[in-house]
Design a protein around this motif. Structure first.
Motif, PDB file in Angstrom:
ATOM      1  N   MET A  79       0.819  -1.209   0.000  1.00  0.00           N
ATOM      2  CA  MET A  79       0.000   0.000   0.000  1.00  0.00           C
ATOM      3  C   MET A  79       0.856   1.263   0.000  1.00  0.00           C
ATOM      4  O   MET A  79       0.502   2.259  -0.642  1.00  0.00           O
ATOM      5  CB  MET A  79      -0.955  -0.024   1.194  1.00  0.00           C
ATOM      6  CG  MET A  79      -2.013  -1.093   1.073  1.00  0.00           C
ATOM      7  SD  MET A  79      -2.994  -1.266   2.560  1.00  0.00           S
ATOM      8  CE  MET A  79      -4.336  -0.157   2.157  1.00  0.00           C
ATOM      9  N   ALA A  80       1.971   1.249   0.709  1.00  0.00           N
ATOM     10  CA  ALA A  80       2.872   2.408   0.721  1.00  0.00           C
ATOM     11  C   ALA A  80       3.435   2.660  -0.672  1.00  0.00           C
ATOM     12  O   ALA A  80       3.491   3.805  -1.135  1.00  0.00           O
ATOM     13  CB  ALA A  80       3.999   2.194   1.724  1.00  0.00           C
ATOM     14  N   ALA A  81       3.828   1.584  -1.358  1.00  0.00           N
ATOM     15  CA  ALA A  81       4.356   1.726  -2.713  1.00  0.00           C
ATOM     16  C   ALA A  81       3.271   2.214  -3.669  1.00  0.00           C
ATOM     17  O   ALA A  81       3.535   3.033  -4.558  1.00  0.00           O
ATOM     18  CB  ALA A  81       4.940   0.404  -3.195  1.00  0.00           C
ATOM     19  N   GLY A  90       1.478   6.837  -6.919  1.00  0.00           N
ATOM     20  CA  GLY A  90       0.284   7.544  -7.376  1.00  0.00           C
ATOM     21  C   GLY A  90      -0.753   6.661  -8.037  1.00  0.00           C
ATOM     22  O   GLY A  90      -1.666   7.152  -8.692  1.00  0.00           O
ATOM     23  N   VAL A  91      -0.633   5.375  -7.849  1.00  0.00           N
ATOM     24  CA  VAL A  91      -1.590   4.419  -8.420  1.00  0.00           C
ATOM     25  C   VAL A  91      -2.834   4.399  -7.539  1.00  0.00           C
ATOM     26  O   VAL A  91      -2.760   4.544  -6.322  1.00  0.00           O
ATOM     27  CB  VAL A  91      -0.944   3.016  -8.520  1.00  0.00           C
ATOM     28  CG1 VAL A  91      -1.942   1.971  -8.954  1.00  0.00           C
ATOM     29  CG2 VAL A  91       0.241   3.051  -9.469  1.00  0.00           C
ATOM     30  N   MET A  98       7.752  -4.281  -2.556  1.00  0.00           N
ATOM     31  CA  MET A  98       7.626  -3.660  -1.228  1.00  0.00           C
ATOM     32  C   MET A  98       6.906  -4.528  -0.203  1.00  0.00           C
ATOM     33  O   MET A  98       7.132  -4.371   0.988  1.00  0.00           O
ATOM     34  CB  MET A  98       6.928  -2.296  -1.355  1.00  0.00           C
ATOM     35  CG  MET A  98       7.821  -1.210  -1.902  1.00  0.00           C
ATOM     36  SD  MET A  98       9.273  -0.909  -0.882  1.00  0.00           S
ATOM     37  CE  MET A  98       8.495  -0.187   0.562  1.00  0.00           C
ATOM     38  N   GLY A  99       6.053  -5.439  -0.628  1.00  0.00           N
ATOM     39  CA  GLY A  99       5.377  -6.319   0.330  1.00  0.00           C
ATOM     40  C   GLY A  99       6.359  -7.194   1.088  1.00  0.00           C
ATOM     41  O   GLY A  99       6.445  -7.143   2.315  1.00  0.00           O
ATOM     42  N   ARG A 116       6.107  -0.190 -15.884  1.00  0.00           N
ATOM     43  CA  ARG A 116       6.545  -1.504 -15.384  1.00  0.00           C
ATOM     44  C   ARG A 116       7.350  -1.336 -14.102  1.00  0.00           C
ATOM     45  O   ARG A 116       7.262  -2.165 -13.201  1.00  0.00           O
ATOM     46  CB  ARG A 116       7.387  -2.192 -16.472  1.00  0.00           C
ATOM     47  CG  ARG A 116       7.783  -3.578 -16.131  1.00  0.00           C
ATOM     48  CD  ARG A 116       6.619  -4.508 -16.358  1.00  0.00           C
ATOM     49  NE  ARG A 116       7.100  -5.871 -16.274  1.00  0.00           N
ATOM     50  CZ  ARG A 116       6.398  -6.846 -15.773  1.00  0.00           C
ATOM     51  NH1 ARG A 116       5.185  -6.649 -15.354  1.00  0.00           N
ATOM     52  NH2 ARG A 116       6.894  -8.053 -15.727  1.00  0.00           N
ATOM     53  N   SER A 117       8.115  -0.256 -13.992  1.00  0.00           N
ATOM     54  CA  SER A 117       8.904  -0.027 -12.775  1.00  0.00           C
ATOM     55  C   SER A 117       7.992   0.250 -11.573  1.00  0.00           C
ATOM     56  O   SER A 117       8.311  -0.159 -10.455  1.00  0.00           O
ATOM     57  CB  SER A 117       9.908   1.111 -12.964  1.00  0.00           C
ATOM     58  OG  SER A 117       9.247   2.317 -13.266  1.00  0.00           O
ATOM     59  N   ASP A 118       6.850   0.927 -11.785  1.00  0.00           N
ATOM     60  CA  ASP A 118       5.879   1.109 -10.693  1.00  0.00           C
ATOM     61  C   ASP A 118       5.381  -0.243 -10.201  1.00  0.00           C
ATOM     62  O   ASP A 118       5.305  -0.498  -9.006  1.00  0.00           O
ATOM     63  CB  ASP A 118       4.676   1.933 -11.162  1.00  0.00           C
ATOM     64  CG  ASP A 118       4.961   3.410 -11.293  1.00  0.00           C
ATOM     65  OD1 ASP A 118       6.054   3.851 -10.862  1.00  0.00           O
ATOM     66  OD2 ASP A 118       4.094   4.128 -11.814  1.00  0.00           O
ATOM     67  N   GLU A 119       5.048  -1.109 -11.163  1.00  0.00           N
ATOM     68  CA  GLU A 119       4.537  -2.429 -10.805  1.00  0.00           C
ATOM     69  C   GLU A 119       5.581  -3.236 -10.039  1.00  0.00           C
ATOM     70  O   GLU A 119       5.267  -3.879  -9.026  1.00  0.00           O
ATOM     71  CB  GLU A 119       4.115  -3.178 -12.060  1.00  0.00           C
ATOM     72  CG  GLU A 119       3.465  -4.507 -11.776  1.00  0.00           C
ATOM     73  CD  GLU A 119       2.971  -5.212 -13.026  1.00  0.00           C
ATOM     74  OE1 GLU A 119       2.407  -6.300 -12.884  1.00  0.00           O
ATOM     75  OE2 GLU A 119       3.151  -4.680 -14.145  1.00  0.00           O
TER      76      GLU A 119
END
Length: 90
Positions: free
Chosen positions: A43-45, A50-51, A82-83, A73-76
């Motif tokens: 959730m933090a990521a 901004g997703v 991060m989890g 793809r880098s956001d994903e």
């Protein structure tokens, strides 16, 4: 900002009851803490990139965050990584 929808399945409640039956409140609390840290990492990521986070589904096998509007793809990859990284911090 849209509201986050939460869905809790009967399987999640059954899994929580089974954990409590097997190991008591201590085991159930430890699993909830570890799973919460993991999902909060995602959730933090999501927030940082901004997703849009649409829904949190809790089921017998864990949790699923549903989001939309991935920008790259880098956001994903950041959101996925991060989890487990947050789980290691606990």
């Amino acid at each position: 900002m849209t509201e986050l929808r939460l869905h809790v399945s009967p399987g999640f409640l059954l899994a929580a009851a089974a954990l409590y039956y097997i190991g008591g409140a201590r085991l159930l609390g430890a699993v909830i803490l570890a799973d919460s840290a993991h999902e909060l990492g995602h959730m933090a990521a999501i927030h940082l990139t901004g997703v849009q986070l649409r829904r949190l589904r809790l089921h017998g096998g864990g949790a699923v965050l549903e989001c939309g509007g991935l920008r790259s793809r880098s956001d994903e990859l950041l959101i996925v990584a991060m989890g487990p990284l947050a789980g290691l911090a606990v």
